[in-house]
Design a protein around this motif. Structure first.
Motif, mmCIF file in Angstrom:
data_model
loop_
_atom_site.group_PDB
_atom_site.id
_atom_site.type_symbol
_atom_site.label_atom_id
_atom_site.label_comp_id
_atom_site.label_asym_id
_atom_site.label_seq_id
_atom_site.Cartn_x
_atom_site.Cartn_y
_atom_site.Cartn_z
ATOM 1 N N ALA A 54 -0.454 -14.549 9.967
ATOM 2 C CA ALA A 54 -1.057 -13.795 11.066
ATOM 3 C C ALA A 54 -0.433 -12.415 11.202
ATOM 4 N N ALA A 55 0.886 -12.312 10.927
ATOM 5 C CA ALA A 55 1.549 -11.008 10.986
ATOM 6 C C ALA A 55 1.100 -10.129 9.821
ATOM 7 N N PHE A 56 0.821 -10.766 8.682
ATOM 8 C CA PHE A 56 0.378 -10.057 7.487
ATOM 9 C C PHE A 56 -1.059 -9.562 7.652
ATOM 10 N N ILE A 57 -1.935 -10.428 8.161
ATOM 11 C CA ILE A 57 -3.353 -10.094 8.286
ATOM 12 C C ILE A 57 -3.632 -9.580 9.689
ATOM 13 N N THR A 110 18.470 -8.946 10.834
ATOM 14 C CA THR A 110 17.293 -8.095 10.603
ATOM 15 C C THR A 110 17.252 -7.759 9.111
ATOM 16 N N PHE A 111 16.143 -7.214 8.651
ATOM 17 C CA PHE A 111 16.045 -6.825 7.243
ATOM 18 C C PHE A 111 17.074 -5.748 6.880
ATOM 19 N N PRO A 112 17.189 -4.656 7.650
ATOM 20 C CA PRO A 112 18.218 -3.662 7.320
ATOM 21 C C PRO A 112 19.626 -4.251 7.369
ATOM 22 N N ASP A 113 19.881 -5.135 8.327
ATOM 23 C CA ASP A 113 21.184 -5.790 8.428
ATOM 24 C C ASP A 113 21.454 -6.627 7.178
ATOM 25 N N GLN A 266 7.997 -6.103 3.042
ATOM 26 C CA GLN A 266 7.670 -5.788 4.428
ATOM 27 C C GLN A 266 8.757 -6.353 5.348
ATOM 28 N N PRO A 267 9.506 -5.506 6.033
ATOM 29 C CA PRO A 267 10.613 -6.004 6.862
ATOM 30 C C PRO A 267 10.185 -7.055 7.881
ATOM 31 N N GLN A 268 9.015 -6.876 8.514
ATOM 32 C CA GLN A 268 8.575 -7.820 9.534
ATOM 33 C C GLN A 268 8.188 -9.166 8.942
ATOM 34 N N LEU A 269 7.895 -9.220 7.639
ATOM 35 C CA LEU A 269 7.568 -10.480 6.974
ATOM 36 C C LEU A 269 8.807 -11.121 6.363
ATOM 37 N N VAL A 270 9.676 -10.311 5.791
ATOM 38 C CA VAL A 270 10.906 -10.836 5.179
ATOM 39 C C VAL A 270 11.733 -11.610 6.195
ATOM 40 N N VAL A 271 11.762 -11.123 7.426
ATOM 41 C CA VAL A 271 12.575 -11.776 8.446
ATOM 42 C C VAL A 271 12.075 -13.186 8.754
ATOM 43 N N HIS A 364 8.541 -5.866 17.462
ATOM 44 C CA HIS A 364 9.843 -6.525 17.380
ATOM 45 C C HIS A 364 10.698 -5.888 16.288
ATOM 46 N N THR A 365 10.103 -5.631 15.113
ATOM 47 C CA THR A 365 10.854 -5.058 13.991
ATOM 48 C C THR A 365 11.294 -3.632 14.291
ATOM 49 N N MET A 366 10.408 -2.829 14.855
ATOM 50 C CA MET A 366 10.777 -1.445 15.174
ATOM 51 C C MET A 366 11.840 -1.390 16.260
ATOM 52 N N GLY A 367 11.685 -2.230 17.282
ATOM 53 C CA GLY A 367 12.655 -2.237 18.366
ATOM 54 C C GLY A 367 14.040 -2.621 17.897
#
Length: 520
Positions: A54-57, A110-113, A266-271, A364-367
């Motif tokens: 759902a986050a992907f599509i 997080t992904f960057p972390d 995609q950071p929001q998907l990797v997490v 969530h990812t940007m925040g």
């Protein structure tokens, strides 16, 4: 619409109420900052699969790419193949398990972390966070536009009202419930999307006279291709464009490869992988995620192309002409004209679900990137619920402003741009990081910076689709682009990603030969 407007608004209120209740349940389970950031690392496989899918599509896939399929044809189905093969099988089985293991081992949230801790390079966390904050608001704005356009058409409200209301509702449960709320609501919204898209496929084939008749009619429309598209290599809505033509390069390099490969980083998907308790959870999630992606993208692209048949039979026009030249308006117009009144409401909920599920993940990812990866570095990743909530609010406002300023017909391109940037900057370092026992620190930093820089440079000065709109190349060089064909229609990803990967490989090989892992 013959359906009582009161029924429509009641249904929307029930939907919003359920969403907010799920957000509240997430809030109740969010006790520690790790719960807010990683859903407690104990998510159910079905929840992970539906949340990931759902986050992907989003509305960019259904409205934006559906409109592109109406314009360029069913060659876009190749993106569905990539989405399943790369975005689900490769992502979960090859990258997902290692990502989960590395996340648990390092305690990354997080992904960057994760990138910073894998390479023992704090700079990587900062660089990754910067790239996310530069690129993700564009994608977020595109998703906002997709949902708002359909609300505008269906509820007959102003675009600005739809945009702001939409953004605020999603922000409410993300800000308070964190990733637990995001994944709960994603799963609920994913189920609605699956029902809506299944009905859309069935009703579309009924509207065009059946499966065989519909595709035969689409194939017979080749002589209706506009001269501008035919001159760029388009051969029909049921066939691939001419190999090596401008439209072929756009279809394959920007849409199919840009999104199909870009999904891996995609950071929001990797997490999502980091929320699983064990690897078996991810194996089970594949069984749900694969069919889900097939129904979402396959249906959107098929229906998008077939709208040409419907509009030509009822209006004597091809789909894009019927929509006034705006590809982003094709699917909303088709739904409101061709579908039964009750389904219009169902599909509105489907689009709301698609947009809200993706938006919640992006907020969530940007925040967390703003607060945890930039502001809070060195402070245990800013383990403060309030700080991360403020970060979500700030990024929501920025994305909303960008959405209000973006031009028409931008949804699919903005999506491909963000995914191309992520692949170019993140993918080589991410792949080496999760698999190598001694990943090169300098290699990761140089690869990430190189990939991002080349992608931005190519986008601004060479790729016509963006360079012409931005106007920076025209201002500085006196020319729209500094190179000619075919480079102007080859997506920046095709150039930036290989160079980024080569840089990573050279540093990795050099460190292995010398036995040195230089600190950054």
């Amino acid at each position: 619409m013959t359906v009582d407007p009161r029924f429509t608004f009641t249904l929307i209120l029930v939907y919003v109420a359920i969403t907010l209740v799920l957000g509240y349940l997430g809030y109740r389970r969010t006790i520690h900052a790790e719960d807010y950031l990683l859903a407690g690392r104990d998510s159910h496989p079905v929840i992970i699969a539906l949340s990931y899918g759902a986050a992907f599509i989003s509305t960019s896939a259904i409205v934006g790419f559906g409109g592109v399929a109406a314009n360029l044809g069913m060659g876009l189905i190749w993106l569905t193949v990539f989405n399943i093969g790369v975005g689900i099988l490769l992502a979960f089985v090859i990258f997902g398990k290692k990502t989960r293991e590395k996340g648990a081992e390092t305690g990354a949230v997080t992904f960057p972390d994760l990138m910073g801790k894998i390479f023992h390079a704090p700079k990587l966390q900062f660089i990754s966070g910067i790239i996310i904050l530069l690129g993700m608001p564009l994608y977020t704005a595109a998703v906002l536009i997709g949902g708002a356009r359909f609300l505008e058409t269906t509820l007959n409200i102003s675009y600005t009202t739809a945009l702001i209301g939409f953004a605020v509702i999603v922000a409410l449960y993300v800000i308070y419930g964190g990733l637990i709320a995001v994944m709960y609501t994603d799963a609920f919204q994913g189920a609605i999307m699956l029902i809506g898209m299944t009905l859309l496929l069935v009703l579309t084939y009924i509207a065009v006279g059946g499966v065989t008749a519909g595709h035969a009619a689409l194939n017979a429309m080749s002589d209706l291709i506009p001269e501008a598209l035919a001159g760029q290599g388009m051969t029909g809505w049921a066939s691939m464009p001419e190999l090596g033509s401008p439209i072929w390069f756009t279809l394959i390099t920007t849409l199919v490869l840009g999104v199909g490969i870009g999904v891996l980083a995609q950071p929001q998907l990797v997490v999502r992988f980091m929320t699983a308790k064990e690897n078996k959870t991810l194996n089970r999630a594949v069984l749900v995620g694969g069919p889900f992606i097939l129904m979402m993208t396959g249906v959107a692209f098929t229906v998008g192309a077939l709208t040409n048949v419907y509009f030509y039979q009822h209006m004597g026009k091809i789909a894009v002409d019927a929509a006034g030249g705006n590809v982003d308006s094709v699917i909303p117009l088709y739904i409101n004209m061709a579908m039964p009144d009750l389904f219009v409401i169902i599909f509105m909920l489907t689009l709301l679900s698609a947009a809200m599920s993706t938006l919640s993940s992006l907020y969530h990812t940007m925040g967390t990137a703003l607060v945890c990866d930039l502001w809070g570095r060195g402070q245990k990743c800013a383990m403060s619920l309030k700080a991360n909530q403020v970060g979500c609010i700030v990024m929501m406002v920025i994305s909303l402003v960008i959405a209000l300023a973006m031009p028409a017909g931008i949804i699919a391109r903005a999506t491909a741009m963000f995914m191309g940037l992520c692949a170019s900057a993140f993918l080589p370092a991410f792949a080496v990081g999760v698999y190598s026992k001694k990943p090169s620190r300098n290699g990761a930093v140089v690869s990430m910076i190189t990939g991002a820089f080349i992608w931005f440079f190519y986008t601004v000065f060479i790729h016509t689709a963006e360079a012409k709109v931005l106007g920076i190349s025209q201002l500085l060089t006196g020319s729209v682009t500094i190179l000619g064909a075919p480079w102007t229609v080859i997506d920046p990803l095709i150039i930036a990603l290989p160079i980024s990967a080569i840089v990573m490989f050279i540093f990795q090989l050099s460190d292995r030969i010398t036995g040195v892992r230089c600190r950054v």
